[in-house]
Design a protein around this motif. Structure first.
Motif, PDB file in Angstrom:
ATOM      1  N   ALA A 269       0.801  -1.224   0.000  1.00 58.29           N
ATOM      2  CA  ALA A 269       0.000   0.000   0.000  1.00 58.29           C
ATOM      3  C   ALA A 269       0.831   1.270   0.000  1.00 58.29           C
ATOM      4  CB  ALA A 269      -0.927   0.007   1.220  1.00 58.29           C
TER       5      ALA A 269
ATOM      6  N   ALA B 227      -0.315   4.873  -1.247  1.00 59.88           N
ATOM      7  CA  ALA B 227      -0.425   5.999  -0.322  1.00 59.88           C
ATOM      8  C   ALA B 227       0.216   7.245  -0.915  1.00 59.88           C
ATOM      9  CB  ALA B 227       0.234   5.647   1.007  1.00 59.88           C
TER      10      ALA B 227
ATOM     11  N   SER C 168      -5.024  -2.905  -0.083  1.00 59.37           N
ATOM     12  CA  SER C 168      -4.183  -1.709  -0.175  1.00 59.37           C
ATOM     13  C   SER C 168      -5.023  -0.449  -0.032  1.00 59.37           C
ATOM     14  CB  SER C 168      -3.439  -1.701  -1.515  1.00 59.37           C
ATOM     15  OG  SER C 168      -2.572  -2.807  -1.625  1.00 59.37           O
TER      16      SER C 168
ATOM     17  N   VAL D 230      -4.864   2.352   3.076  1.00 63.32           N
ATOM     18  CA  VAL D 230      -4.652   3.785   2.904  1.00 63.32           C
ATOM     19  C   VAL D 230      -5.806   4.588   3.492  1.00 63.32           C
ATOM     20  CG1 VAL D 230      -4.414   5.605   1.178  1.00 63.32           C
ATOM     21  CG2 VAL D 230      -3.192   3.449   0.897  1.00 63.32           C
TER      22      VAL D 230
ATOM     23  N   VAL E  99      -5.383   9.225   4.389  1.00 59.60           N
ATOM     24  CA  VAL E  99      -4.888   9.418   3.033  1.00 59.60           C
ATOM     25  C   VAL E  99      -3.672  10.338   3.035  1.00 59.60           C
ATOM     26  CG1 VAL E  99      -5.466  10.305   0.751  1.00 59.60           C
ATOM     27  CG2 VAL E  99      -7.167   9.034   2.063  1.00 59.60           C
TER      28      VAL E  99
ATOM     29  N   THR F 237      -0.640   5.133   6.965  1.00 61.20           N
ATOM     30  CA  THR F 237      -0.593   3.880   6.210  1.00 61.20           C
ATOM     31  C   THR F 237      -0.065   2.750   7.076  1.00 61.20           C
ATOM     32  OG1 THR F 237      -0.204   5.135   4.174  1.00 61.20           O
ATOM     33  CG2 THR F 237       0.298   2.779   4.129  1.00 61.20           C
TER      34      THR F 237
END
Length: 650
Positions: free
Chosen positions: A374, A378, A581, A585, A590, A596
């Protein structure tokens, strides 16, 4: 004076042979000659002292003699009355003296081949333990311990205790002490010794300890008219409460204490087959409407021999109430079972703690995988606000890059070291091309971006299928990543998972350095906070977006190499991680690397806990996790760590 010394001299002369034998001074040849008849025709009941006398000689040849005897390659030569190790050589026997020297050959008919039975061979094997446990070679001593562990017996206890006193290797010494306690626990004749050995294993979660303790708590389910005295009762059972009534009555039937049970339907069928002149067994048909009438008719038929003996419902209830049901320990001594139960309880408590630790370790491992998958998303999602549904395909491209590298470089370590930067380069360029050709034209249009990247995702999957086929391709880890890091019999993690965790931490540190210590990181943060102000300061937002998207895609490629080491490398590899993923996030926050990391930890831990609660249904675990995340977002829509700046305003 002589009269007083004569008895003393005679006593010394009588005692000397016995003392010499006790100290190992009696020669082996003398012992074998003295007991030749018993060795030739051994009996388990009488051969024990003979074997002890052979061992007490302390002659190195005694070990060879016992080994050959147990292996059935010992022979008695009638020509000289001596024992030899024999081997077939044509029509003769090749003879080897017990000290290992060649003794020539002898005709087949002059040598008696000694073939002891299983009981005698067991005594011989026990006697050989003493020799092998004191062998100068540590490897042979270790082999002796392996042999004892496979089939322990009471005869091994004393040799193990003696070996523990003389062993110089600390590892073998600890192993001998532990094995001695384990054998004592199972086979010691004294109850106090067995209980003391159990106390020494409190909290020991090793499988061999539990395998030794569990048989001591094995039970047999029994039934009697009253509880027998002097038996070791594990539990008293009550039909209908902690014992099924059908099972209880079946136990009565198998013990011969009651006839088989007959159901109402079976009774009616049998009664209908015995109607004579409007009655059954002398009971009028009108009275058969009640269960009591049917039971009277059945009893009459039983008395007449017209039907086999069977129990009615009322007789079943009466039989159950007239008997007592109980579980009896197979181990008759209550002190031993109590100590075994107490030790197992302490072990089970520690096992539960270790299982929790193992679950936590699995959660950390899964979280590191999700974080690695991820982190690139991110970057692109957080900085650019682009919903890239093709992010999973960049992971897939990285895995296939590793596979292609291994086709040309057979050395696994070198191939992985080359595949990691090459996967970054390939997916970086693919990400830059995608941003230049598609994404840059769809900024501020999230729905169109989602649909476009979804279409690119499908196209990349089909291209991969056309190139590599639909079968899974191997991405083999180096040999030093084989196996697992085991802390004990319960807590363990594969070296590949450890490597992925280390890689995830490296990328965390790299990202923090990039964002906090480099000009690119400063420009990325400026564009993230306020793109218009950043542009007025001479920063090109389009260039930063391109590099950012390429960087996120490149990191996804490296993640693909890592994931491909333990997952199947197929065209659908990325789709297996794209949902997790995005959840990582969104839940974490975000555009925030710490968010993350927190999101990966939450989702990885949550998934493992749900799988532990419902191990038989992984699909349900995924469903519950998604429902939890939906509820979580309702209460914290910006994630665990909310982003400040443009993304927060959006």
């Amino acid at each position: 004076m002589f009269r007083f010394l004569l008895p003393l001299i005679l006593a010394v002369l009588l005692v000397m042979p016995a003392a010499a034998r006790a100290q190992g001074g009696m020669p082996l040849d003398a012992v074998l000659a003295e007991h030749r008849d018993q060795i030739e025709k051994p009996s388990r009941q009488t051969i024990g002292p003979v074997i002890d006398a052979i061992v007490e000689t302390r002659d190195p040849a005694a070990a060879a003699m016992l080994q050959a005897w147990g292996d059935r390659v010992l022979g008695l030569n009638a020509a000289d009355g001596r024992f030899y190790i024999i081997a077939r050589q044509g029509d003769d026997w090749a003879l080897t003296a017990l000290d290992g020297t060649d003794a020539g050959t002898a005709p087949r008919g002059t040598v008696t081949e000694l073939r002891p039975n299983a009981g005698v061979r067991e005594l011989i094997a026990a006697a050989l333990v003493e020799f092998t446990l004191t062998d100068p070679d540590p490897a042979r001593r270790a082999q002796a311990l392996d042999s004892i562990a496979r089939s322990p017996s009471e005869a091994h206890i004393e040799p193990l205790r003696d070996a523990a006193l003389t062993e110089t290797d600390p590892v073998l010494k600890a192993r001998i002490a532990r094995l001695e306690r384990l054998v004592t626990l199972q086979h010691a004749p004294l109850i106090a010794d067995r209980i003391a050995a159990m106390e020494g294993f409190r909290g020991d979660i090793s499988l061999d300890v539990r395998a030794a303790l569990n048989p001591l708590l094995a039970t047999t389910r029994k039934v009697a008219t009253e509880l027998p005295e002097g038996t070791n009762i594990a539990a008293v059972l009550t039909p209908g409460e902690n014992l099924d009534e059908a099972e209880a009555y079946a136990l009565l039937v198998s013990a011969g204490l009651a006839p088989p049970h007959m159901t109402t339907a079976e009774q009616k069928t049998a009664l209908a087959a015995n109607i004579v002149d409007g009655a059954v067994g002398g009971v009028p048909l009108a009275e058969l409407a009640s269960q009591a009438g049917r039971d009277r008719a059945w009893e009459a038929l039983e008395a007449a021999g017209s039907v086999p003996a069977a129990a009615t419902d009322a007789e079943v209830a009466e039989a159950l109430s007239a008997h007592v049901f109980f579980d009896e320990y197979r181990q008759p001594n209550a002190e031993i079972t109590a100590a075994a139960r107490d030790t197992l309880d302490s072990i089970e408590t520690k096992v539960a703690l270790m299982q929790a630790a193992d679950l936590g370790l699995d959660a950390v491992s899964l979280a590191s995988i999700y974080f690695l998958a991820a982190i690139g998303l991110a970057i692109t999602f957080g900085v650019m606000g682009v919903i890239n549904m093709a992010h999973g395909e960049f992971i897939m491209m990285g895995a296939y890059t590793g596979y292609v590298v291994q086709l040309f470089i057979p050395d696994r370590t070198v191939s992985i070291l080359i595949a990691l930067p090459l996967a970054f380069a390939v997916t970086f360029l693919a990400g830059v091309a995608m941003e230049r050709l598609v994404i840059r034209h769809l900024y501020k249009r999230p729905l169109e971006t989602l649909l476009a990247t979804f279409g690119i995702s499908i196209a990349l999957q089909q291209i991969a299928k056309n190139i590599f086929g639909t079968q899974a391709r191997p991405l083999t880890a180096p040999a030093w990543l084989d196996g697992q890091l085991a802390f004990n019999d319960i807590v363990a993690i594969s070296y590949i998972r450890v490597a992925i965790f280390v890689m995830a931490m490296i990328f965390l540190i790299f990202f923090l350095w990039l964002m906090k210590r480099t000009r690119l990181g400063l420009e990325v943060r400026a564009v993230t906070q306020n793109p218009s102000m950043a542009a007025s300061m001479g920063i090109d937002p389009d260039r930063i977006n391109m590099l950012t998207f390429g960087l996120g895609s490149g990191i996804a490629g490296i993640a693909g190499v890592a994931i491909g080491l333990f997952a199947k490398v197929t065209s659908e590899l990325g789709s297996d991680y794209i949902v997790q993923s995005f959840m990582t996030v969104v839940v974490g926050g975000v555009g925030n690397i710490w968010g993350t990391l927190a999101g990966a930890a939450l989702i990885g831990g949550l998934q493992k806990v749900i799988e532990w609660l419902n191990p038989a249904n992984t699909l349900a675990a995924q469903t519950y996790m998604i429902l939890f995340i939906i509820l979580f977002i309702q209460f914290r829509p910006r994630g665990i760590i909310a982003l400040r700046g443009r993304a927060a305003g959006d």
